[in-house]
Design an enzyme around this catalytic site. Structure first.
Site, PDB file in Angstrom:
ATOM      1  N   GLU A  10       0.508  -1.500  -0.418  1.00 60.73           N
ATOM      2  CA  GLU A  10      -0.158   0.083   0.228  1.00 60.73           C
ATOM      3  C   GLU A  10       0.879   1.065  -0.404  1.00 60.73           C
ATOM      4  O   GLU A  10       0.054   2.430   0.970  1.00 60.73           O
ATOM      5  CB  GLU A  10      -1.279  -0.025   0.850  1.00 60.73           C
ATOM      6  CG  GLU A  10      -1.880  -1.360   1.271  1.00 60.73           C
ATOM      7  CD  GLU A  10      -3.137  -0.563   0.093  1.00 60.73           C
ATOM      8  OE1 GLU A  10      -2.954  -0.129  -0.767  1.00 60.73           O
ATOM      9  OE2 GLU A  10      -3.880  -1.252   0.164  1.00 60.73           O
ATOM     10  N   GLY A  11       2.105   0.902  -0.995  1.00 61.42           N
ATOM     11  CA  GLY A  11       2.975   2.377  -0.519  1.00 61.42           C
ATOM     12  C   GLY A  11       3.577   1.983   0.361  1.00 61.42           C
ATOM     13  O   GLY A  11       3.971   2.138   1.317  1.00 61.42           O
TER      14      GLY A  11
END
Length: 773
Positions: A454-455
């Site tokens: 997620e990043g």
């Protein structure tokens, strides 16, 4: 007097008459603002505009409304949610053997897959009208966290369909036909989804994805229709190896204008059955020894109908906005849940081990070196759980706060890394030997996974938290940017003019208040409570003012250059983050009824967060390019110097002692941690030894006293110790029987697993009984 009167009239004319003010002041400033405005890509703009502002906006305003925060009620689980937690969730936890899942089978057992489908663990976010459970964010977070304390692989398997993926995208954007077609079978577990975004050369910058779809005519189900011919190559896709339906992100082009005037529409999301011709599900990845399904998918010139676009044709090219708006579940629920689960387990079992494991006749938790790490585990765990709760509260209130979820994801996963490192340091050899009795290894190995997905955290800290927060949370900057971007420049100027002087007043007020708080130590700042936490509210209000001032000056003086000064912006992001987490700690303390036993945890956590705020400001002042402005800001913020320090050793020791003490406080702090009343279970062997040793504490004191006096051998353990103590009449027969059991539990608790060399060589991981000869 005449001069002053003329000056006053001039000021009133210039500032009071809109046309003159715009001509002499606003227009020149407007031109400068447009020149220094940082350039934005389309994906950056969509990310900036997505989501909501909640408590982060209050902190950025310089005047956080503490009364409003404390008045916000914590979410309450519904009767259905509680029944699920008490029933299917507990049944699932009892079925799981994480060592077998990860080391032997490298997959969930068939009965676990069947149980997850039957009881709709994949349908927590799907509405009841589509046969889903429709659980709240609070229930979702609780369930995933609880599972993760038992098995990270199972938690990831459950969390993915309930976060960013087809289920959530369909719920928010799907057409009526798409919802009817897909959501019921997804809820029943007949269909299993995955979502393919990341590719070999496209990770954090989704705008760079090379996967392309072209609108064209083609054949589908024997008919020629207008559709999309799409090619892709994706990796790191969780659940891809077992998915039956693939959510796919790609760039869509319409070179022949078959669906509109735009030739390049942008990122688009579509839903494709994995059985569709041309869809390839590739080989599995193996993420750091975890067994959850993760792998690759690809396709070349796969033709799909237009109505497979999620949301239909109206949402062609709007995929990135859709994805960003739905990231809150992954960043705000799922990944913080995994990190918090590790913290709950670490605090519970490391506290127990620190009491059970003894050296020189004392629990190792009595030694100050161990207490330093143990105290940090307890305080970090308290802060992480507090932050998890506050973020879930925002989601339950109906907000989708992109900056807050980024803060929560980054800092909880990083704090989780520190907690796991401290736990391994304390456990030493027991922590590094793999086997069914190692309750730390899976969480330790899984920590980098939460940090990466997620990043990656470097991106989250350096670009997202402040880069997005400075604009998104500021009372005026985003509106000023929107005004500057107007095609009608005169309309934009009028809007900018109305905002400019409010912004000037805001900045001037922050400057004066920051300096006043610095001079007075914020002793006159408002606080919603009295008592031992009052000063924390005042200091956080002071730092909120300082953040608002420094952010304004940074944006004004650096302009677009601030976007590239990642280390500078990251430090301001750290200030915002620690303000948020300290707020969460104070909110939890109030929500829990101001428990006296929690005060050491609160003192440590908030003091630590203030220290990190001061440390971030120091780095900001030291490295700000304009040295005159840097020195001026430092004087305004810290006129008498930065005096924030890490917590005192005495507080650390109080927390360490509390983590080694069974009782209500320990249960409240580790309530999500699963353990089974079974001495051979990974969760039970340490807990039962810990409880038994506390019960026999007076017996062990008598034995230790006799050993120091030379009346009892120093090298005795197990049944031999109980027998010798009974012969010396140090204990009664009943106590001897209890001591024999306790010593058996203690020896199992400090033991580590062992395997036949031949078995390991053959890849068979059946551990031997740790207490056998």
């Amino acid at each position: 007097m005449l001069f002053l009167l003329i000056l006053l009239v001039t000021i009133l004319v210039v500032f009071g008459i809109p046309d003159i003010r715009r001509s002499l002041i606003s227009r020149p400033v407007f031109k400068i603002f447009k020149r220094i405005l940082p350039p934005m890509s389309a994906t950056e703009r969509e990310a900036m505009e997505a989501g909501d502002v909640w408590w982060d906006g209050e902190l950025f305003s310089g005047q956080p409304d503490w009364f409003a925060l404390l008045a916000t009620k914590p979410p309450v689980l519904s009767a259905d949610e509680q029944a699920f937690i008490d029933g299917p969730l507990e049944e699932l936890l009892a079925m799981l053997d994480d060592f077998t899942i990860n080391q032997e089978d490298r997959d969930l057992p068939p009965e676990v897959w069947a149980f997850l489908r039957k009881h709709k663990f994949f349908a927590m976010i799907i509405g009841k009208e589509y046969e889903g459970l429709e659980f709240s964010a609070a229930a979702n977070s609780y369930i995933v966290t609880r599972i993760a304390t038992r098995s990270l692989s199972v938690a990831v398997t459950v969390m993915v369909p309930n976060s960013l993926g087809p289920g959530e995208l369909l719920t928010h954007y799907g057409t009526s036909e798409q919802k009817k077609r897909w959501l019921p079978p997804l809820a029943r577990g007949e269909e299993l989804p995955c979502f393919a975004l990341t590719g070999p050369e496209a990770g954090s910058d989704a705008g760079s994805i090379p996967d392309r779809g072209v609108v064209c005519k083609g054949e589908h189900e024997g008919k020629e229709i207008i559709g999309i011919r799409v090619s892709w190559s994706k990796r790191y896709i969780t659940l891809a190896p077992v998915a039956t339906v693939l959510g796919l992100a790609f760039k869509l082009d319409d070179p022949d204008g078959l669906i509109g005037d735009k030739k390049s529409l942008g990122i688009t999301c579509a839903l494709i059955p994995t059985s569709h011709p041309g869809v390839k599900i590739g080989d599995r990845h193996w993420p750091l020894n975890q067994a959850f399904m993760n792998g690759t998918t690809s396709g070349t010139d796969v033709f799909i109908p237009l109505d497979w676009i999620i949301g239909g044709l109206d949402y062609a090219g709007k995929g990135w906005r859709m994805l960003v708006e739905c990231l809150s579940a992954g960043r705000g629920i799922s990944l913080p849940a995994l990190a918090t689960a590790s913290a709950h387990n670490a605090q519970r079992f490391t506290g127990a081990y620190s009491y059970v494991r003894q050296q020189f006749g004392l629990p190792i938790g009595k030694f100050e070196g161990v207490q330093e790490a143990l105290g940090r585990i307890g305080a970090y765990s308290y802060s992480m759980e507090s932050t998890r709760r506050l973020t879930v509260m925002a989601l339950c209130e109906g907000y989708s706060p992109s900056v807050i979820t980024a803060i929560t994801k980054y800092h909880l996963t990083e704090m989780g890394r520190q907690v796991m490192n401290d736990s391994l340091d304390i456990h030493a050899g027991k922590g590094i030997q793999m086997g069914p009795l190692n309750y730390l290894a899976s969480g330790y190995q899984g920590t980098p996974i939460s940090i990466t997905v997620e990043g990656a955290n470097i991106l989250t800290r350096n670009l997202m938290i402040f880069g997005q927060g400075a604009t998104r949370c500021h009372p005026y900057v985003l509106k000023e940017m929107e005004a500057a971007a107007r095609e009608d420049e005169e309309q934009g100027l009028r809007e900018f003019d109305a905002l400019l002087f409010k912004h000037i007043g805001f900045a001037a007020g922050n400057k004066m208040s920051t300096f006043w708080h610095g001079l007075t130590g914020a002793r006159f700042a408002n606080a919603p409570v009295s008592g031992e936490t009052l000063r924390y509210y005042q200091q956080l209000s002071r730092m909120s003012r300082a953040l608002a001032l420094c952010a304004d000056v940074s944006m004004l003086t650096l302009g677009g250059e601030l976007k590239r000064k990642e280390m500078i912006s990251a430090r301001l992001g750290d200030v915002l983050s620690h303000l948020y987490m300290a707020s969460a700690v104070l909110k939890r303390f109030e929500d829990d009824g101001r428990q006296q036993a929690d005060l050491p945890f609160v003192h440590y956590a908030v003091t630590m967060h203030l220290y990190h705020i001061g440390h971030a400001f120091n780095g900001f002042f030291q490295n700000f390019p304009n040295r005159f402005i840097a020195r001026s800001l430092k004087i305004l913020v810290f006129p008498f110097g930065n005096h924030y320090k890490m917590p005192a050793d005495s507080i650390t020791q109080e927390i360490a002692e509390a983590t080694m003490m069974p009782g209500v406080a320990r249960e409240r702090h580790t309530f999500l941690s699963y353990w089974r009343d079974d001495e051979t279970d990974v969760t039970g062997h340490m807990e039962l030894a810990f409880l038994a040793m506390h019960e026999l504490e007076p017996v062990y004191k008598r034995i230790n006293k006799a050993q120091r006096a030379g009346d009892l051998g120093q090298d005795l353990a197990g049944d031999a110790l109980a027998k010798a103590a009974l012969e010396q009449e140090l204990i009664s027969p009943d106590e001897a029987q209890k001591l024999e059991r306790c010593e058996r539990l203690r020896m199992r608790a400090i033991a580590v697993d062992r395997f036949c060399p031949e078995a390991l060589k053959e890849g068979k991981f059946k551990a031997l009984d740790v207490l056998s000869d």
